[in-house]
Each structure stands twice: as C-alpha cells, then as structure tokens.
Scaffold this motif. Sequence first.
Motif, PDB file in Angstrom:
ATOM      1  N   VAL A 119      -6.931   2.572   3.525  1.00  0.00           N
ATOM      2  CA  VAL A 119      -6.822   3.624   2.751  1.00  0.00           C
ATOM      3  C   VAL A 119      -6.743   5.072   3.485  1.00  0.00           C
ATOM      4  O   VAL A 119      -5.743   5.636   3.248  1.00  0.00           O
ATOM      5  CB  VAL A 119      -8.516   4.214   2.198  1.00  0.00           C
ATOM      6  CG1 VAL A 119      -8.527   5.616   1.746  1.00  0.00           C
ATOM      7  CG2 VAL A 119      -8.646   2.841   1.322  1.00  0.00           C
ATOM      8  N   GLU A 122     -10.762  10.983   1.073  1.00  0.00           N
ATOM      9  CA  GLU A 122     -11.159   9.591   1.318  1.00  0.00           C
ATOM     10  C   GLU A 122     -12.557   9.221   0.908  1.00  0.00           C
ATOM     11  O   GLU A 122     -12.992   8.497   0.279  1.00  0.00           O
ATOM     12  CB  GLU A 122     -10.725   9.357   2.861  1.00  0.00           C
ATOM     13  CG  GLU A 122     -11.517   7.990   3.136  1.00  0.00           C
ATOM     14  CD  GLU A 122     -11.389   7.726   4.591  1.00  0.00           C
ATOM     15  OE1 GLU A 122     -11.802   6.623   5.029  1.00  0.00           O
ATOM     16  OE2 GLU A 122     -11.281   8.746   5.399  1.00  0.00           O
ATOM     17  N   TYR A 128     -14.000   6.814  -2.115  1.00  0.00           N
ATOM     18  CA  TYR A 128     -15.036   5.692  -1.884  1.00  0.00           C
ATOM     19  C   TYR A 128     -16.256   5.886  -2.861  1.00  0.00           C
ATOM     20  O   TYR A 128     -16.783   4.849  -3.389  1.00  0.00           O
ATOM     21  CB  TYR A 128     -15.346   5.586  -0.365  1.00  0.00           C
ATOM     22  CG  TYR A 128     -14.446   4.684   0.303  1.00  0.00           C
ATOM     23  CD1 TYR A 128     -14.476   3.413   0.291  1.00  0.00           C
ATOM     24  CD2 TYR A 128     -13.513   5.300   1.012  1.00  0.00           C
ATOM     25  CE1 TYR A 128     -13.758   2.377   0.931  1.00  0.00           C
ATOM     26  CE2 TYR A 128     -12.576   4.403   1.877  1.00  0.00           C
ATOM     27  CZ  TYR A 128     -12.688   3.144   1.800  1.00  0.00           C
ATOM     28  OH  TYR A 128     -11.695   2.315   2.352  1.00  0.00           O
ATOM     29  N   TRP A 180      -6.607   3.256  -3.780  1.00  0.00           N
ATOM     30  CA  TRP A 180      -6.133   3.551  -2.476  1.00  0.00           C
ATOM     31  C   TRP A 180      -6.355   2.430  -1.614  1.00  0.00           C
ATOM     32  O   TRP A 180      -5.517   2.102  -0.515  1.00  0.00           O
ATOM     33  CB  TRP A 180      -6.630   4.856  -1.858  1.00  0.00           C
ATOM     34  CG  TRP A 180      -5.986   6.013  -2.487  1.00  0.00           C
ATOM     35  CD1 TRP A 180      -6.793   6.815  -3.232  1.00  0.00           C
ATOM     36  CD2 TRP A 180      -4.500   6.686  -2.417  1.00  0.00           C
ATOM     37  NE1 TRP A 180      -5.826   8.075  -3.831  1.00  0.00           N
ATOM     38  CE2 TRP A 180      -4.701   7.738  -3.124  1.00  0.00           C
ATOM     39  CE3 TRP A 180      -3.592   6.247  -1.685  1.00  0.00           C
ATOM     40  CZ2 TRP A 180      -3.532   8.526  -3.121  1.00  0.00           C
ATOM     41  CZ3 TRP A 180      -2.438   7.052  -1.865  1.00  0.00           C
ATOM     42  CH2 TRP A 180      -2.463   8.279  -2.519  1.00  0.00           C
ATOM     43  N   SER A 181      -7.247   1.493  -1.752  1.00  0.00           N
ATOM     44  CA  SER A 181      -7.467   0.499  -1.099  1.00  0.00           C
ATOM     45  C   SER A 181      -6.671  -0.748  -1.258  1.00  0.00           C
ATOM     46  O   SER A 181      -6.738  -1.702  -0.535  1.00  0.00           O
ATOM     47  CB  SER A 181      -9.243  -0.117  -1.182  1.00  0.00           C
ATOM     48  OG  SER A 181      -9.415   0.128  -2.665  1.00  0.00           O
ATOM     49  N   HIS A 182      -5.898  -0.556  -2.337  1.00  0.00           N
ATOM     50  CA  HIS A 182      -4.712  -1.641  -2.604  1.00  0.00           C
ATOM     51  C   HIS A 182      -3.651  -1.612  -1.668  1.00  0.00           C
ATOM     52  O   HIS A 182      -3.085  -0.578  -1.244  1.00  0.00           O
ATOM     53  CB  HIS A 182      -4.150  -1.604  -3.968  1.00  0.00           C
ATOM     54  CG  HIS A 182      -3.094  -2.465  -4.237  1.00  0.00           C
ATOM     55  ND1 HIS A 182      -3.466  -3.854  -4.020  1.00  0.00           N
ATOM     56  CD2 HIS A 182      -1.903  -2.341  -5.050  1.00  0.00           C
ATOM     57  CE1 HIS A 182      -2.205  -4.498  -4.437  1.00  0.00           C
ATOM     58  NE2 HIS A 182      -1.411  -3.354  -5.001  1.00  0.00           N
ATOM     59  N   ARG A 183      -3.190  -2.718  -1.110  1.00  0.00           N
ATOM     60  CA  ARG A 183      -2.219  -2.792  -0.239  1.00  0.00           C
ATOM     61  C   ARG A 183      -0.610  -2.624  -0.880  1.00  0.00           C
ATOM     62  O   ARG A 183       0.159  -3.309  -0.766  1.00  0.00           O
ATOM     63  CB  ARG A 183      -1.998  -3.903   0.795  1.00  0.00           C
ATOM     64  CG  ARG A 183      -3.097  -3.935   1.745  1.00  0.00           C
ATOM     65  CD  ARG A 183      -3.218  -5.201   2.835  1.00  0.00           C
ATOM     66  NE  ARG A 183      -4.384  -5.008   3.754  1.00  0.00           N
ATOM     67  CZ  ARG A 183      -5.451  -5.819   3.671  1.00  0.00           C
ATOM     68  NH1 ARG A 183      -5.799  -6.235   2.458  1.00  0.00           N
ATOM     69  NH2 ARG A 183      -6.361  -5.715   4.562  1.00  0.00           N
ATOM     70  N   TYR A 189     -15.044  -0.807   4.541  1.00  0.00           N
ATOM     71  CA  TYR A 189     -14.216  -1.554   3.618  1.00  0.00           C
ATOM     72  C   TYR A 189     -12.858  -1.102   3.586  1.00  0.00           C
ATOM     73  O   TYR A 189     -12.681   0.077   2.872  1.00  0.00           O
ATOM     74  CB  TYR A 189     -14.730  -1.925   2.240  1.00  0.00           C
ATOM     75  CG  TYR A 189     -13.938  -2.490   1.195  1.00  0.00           C
ATOM     76  CD1 TYR A 189     -13.757  -3.829   1.401  1.00  0.00           C
ATOM     77  CD2 TYR A 189     -13.280  -1.834   0.128  1.00  0.00           C
ATOM     78  CE1 TYR A 189     -12.703  -4.438   0.466  1.00  0.00           C
ATOM     79  CE2 TYR A 189     -12.565  -2.308  -0.616  1.00  0.00           C
ATOM     80  CZ  TYR A 189     -12.185  -3.710  -0.650  1.00  0.00           C
ATOM     81  OH  TYR A 189     -11.372  -4.138  -1.514  1.00  0.00           O
ATOM     82  N   ARG A 190     -11.953  -1.804   4.086  1.00  0.00           N
ATOM     83  CA  ARG A 190     -10.487  -1.252   4.061  1.00  0.00           C
ATOM     84  C   ARG A 190     -10.257   0.320   4.294  1.00  0.00           C
ATOM     85  O   ARG A 190      -9.379   0.738   3.803  1.00  0.00           O
ATOM     86  CB  ARG A 190      -9.813  -1.393   2.577  1.00  0.00           C
ATOM     87  CG  ARG A 190      -9.782  -3.136   2.595  1.00  0.00           C
ATOM     88  CD  ARG A 190      -9.078  -3.446   1.352  1.00  0.00           C
ATOM     89  NE  ARG A 190      -8.751  -4.845   1.136  1.00  0.00           N
ATOM     90  CZ  ARG A 190      -7.964  -5.350   0.222  1.00  0.00           C
ATOM     91  NH1 ARG A 190      -7.183  -4.344  -0.632  1.00  0.00           N
ATOM     92  NH2 ARG A 190      -7.799  -6.631   0.060  1.00  0.00           N
ATOM     93  N   ARG A 191     -11.119   0.691   5.294  1.00  0.00           N
ATOM     94  CA  ARG A 191     -10.956   2.067   5.660  1.00  0.00           C
ATOM     95  C   ARG A 191      -9.621   2.461   6.189  1.00  0.00           C
ATOM     96  O   ARG A 191      -8.903   3.299   6.056  1.00  0.00           O
ATOM     97  CB  ARG A 191     -11.954   2.689   6.162  1.00  0.00           C
ATOM     98  CG  ARG A 191     -13.218   3.071   5.254  1.00  0.00           C
ATOM     99  CD  ARG A 191     -14.327   3.713   6.407  1.00  0.00           C
ATOM    100  NE  ARG A 191     -13.823   5.150   6.536  1.00  0.00           N
ATOM    101  CZ  ARG A 191     -14.537   6.027   7.186  1.00  0.00           C
ATOM    102  NH1 ARG A 191     -15.944   5.470   7.680  1.00  0.00           N
ATOM    103  NH2 ARG A 191     -13.990   6.911   7.792  1.00  0.00           N
TER     104      ARG A 191
END
Length: 308
Positions: free
Chosen positions: A47, A67, A71, A280-283, A42-44
């Motif tokens: 991140v 990282e 997660y 961190w997974s937010h753009r 997911y969105r790695r």
Amino acid sequence: MINKILSRLGIVLLNALSLLPLFLLYRLADAFYLLIFYVVKYRRKVVKENLYKAFPDKNSAELNAIEKEYYKFLSSLFVEVIKMKSISKNELNKRVKFKNKDLVEAYLQNNESVLFCSSHYGNYEWVCMAIGLNFSGQHFPIYKPLSSELFDNWFFNMRSKFGNKMVSMRQTLRAVQANKNAASMFTFGSDQAPSKEESIYWTNFLHQETSVQLGIEKIAKKTNRPVSYLKINYLKRGYYEVDCVPICLHPKETAEFEITELHTRFLEEMINEKPAYWLWSHRRWKYKPEAKLPKFEERKQDLSDSLA
C-alpha cells in the motif's frame, strides 16, 4: 481434505457473522482495523509503495493519512461483504442509491443493452448486487472465479441472490451473444489487471506504466453497445451513491484504444478526488511493460475534456 474442512468451517463462521446487524459488524471492523494495520500490518508495504508512486506530489503526512483511511475503509468493506449473505433488498436499496437511472432505462425499455465499467472502488460488491434490484433489464456481472471452489460457490450465491446472472471472464463473449436481442446490462471490472501474457496495451495511469484489459472495448466495438461508467461515491460508512455516467454512446465510431483510455482516465479522476476508497492493497503494478502499443498521449486533453 483438511483444507476443505477448514474452508467449510470458515464459511459456517462467515454465515453466522452475517446475521449480526451492521452496527455490530462495524464494531468488529474497528477492531479488525487495529489488527491488520498495527499488528499484522497486512500488505502495508504494498500500500505504501502504491500510494507513494501514485501521488508523487503528496508529502508523507498526506500519504499516511490516506493509508490509514484506506485500512479503516478496507475493514468496513470486509464486514459489508460478509453482510451480503443476509442483507435484505430494502436494506441494500437504502444504502446504495443510483443517479441517472433514466439514461440506462431508456435503452432497456427499448429492448437494447448497455455496458457498465466498474472498478474496485467503494463497495463495488454491494453496487453490483444492487444493479439487479434497480434496473429492468437482466444484469450480467463479469467475474474472475476464485481458486477455492467452496469460497467461489459462496461468493457466487451471494452475488446472484437478487437476480444477477454471474458470468466468468472466459464466458463473456458467449453470454453477450446469447443475450444480443434482450434488454441486458454487462458489468466489467475495468481496473482488473491482465495477466502478463494478456498485457498488450499499456498507458500512463496514476503516474505509472499500467497494463489495461481491452475486454470492454472489444465487446463495445463489436456490438456497438453504449458504455457507461459506474461512478461510486463514498458518502459515509455503509452508504454509497452511484452515478451512471455515459462515456461512449457510439463505440463503433471510436478509434482503437479510445474507449480504454476513456474509462482509464475516468477511474483516475475518481481516485484523485477521493483516493482512500480504491483497492490499494492489490498488486496492480507487478508487471512491467516489455513492448508497448501506440498510446493516446497527444489526445489526453481531448479525452479528459470529453469526460467533463
């Protein structure tokens, strides 16, 4: 129609899961971590790119460790949000502790108001809920409504269950004016990315040109309400300490963009201290600056010193 049915079924499932004790939910979180990190990934890519740009001095091993830790935390955060539906006041107060409450209460007891800067760090949802239990004034968290009406209502009800009065972003000024003579607290998500059209102020944040919302500064300067930062410290799984740190006591005396720079630097320091617990997974950096307003490059040291 099908989407509504699926959404309702999803909410029923989430409500049922919420009844489980946290120690069982954390076992589910462990499995969820393996799924989103190793299987779904997911969105790695997002991140990895965010971490790589934010910490250019860290090597691959250090970035990979952050990282993975992120997660694991994200998986725990997911079940902690689910638990909001059924968590008790005693349980929440046991897991979220506040420091420097007296600094805020001094204003509230004098029938004055304060503004809180918050961010997507640690369990910001639990912290926001707990404010309504730990302070004497009325709490107004500012939020961005979800696109799904059903899930927006679900979140709204959970977030307001302990007395919080949720205010959508577009209604902020109206709510501030309506409560100008009452002891109140307004909490802003200071790291919420503006839309492309609203990206009018840019600064260097985590080594990248970053647009920052000006909402809290505008409200602070208009009302002269003191601004405090909610510094969330991740203690261990499911336990958080929140330090209410004053960053600006007299907003009307500040220069343009000074408050914005103050809370941006504060967040940057917090992330650098413990990087794994920010979203961190937010753009966050999907927009690039086209035109920039004057920044405080020459004053950064002074601003940093004022936070020390």
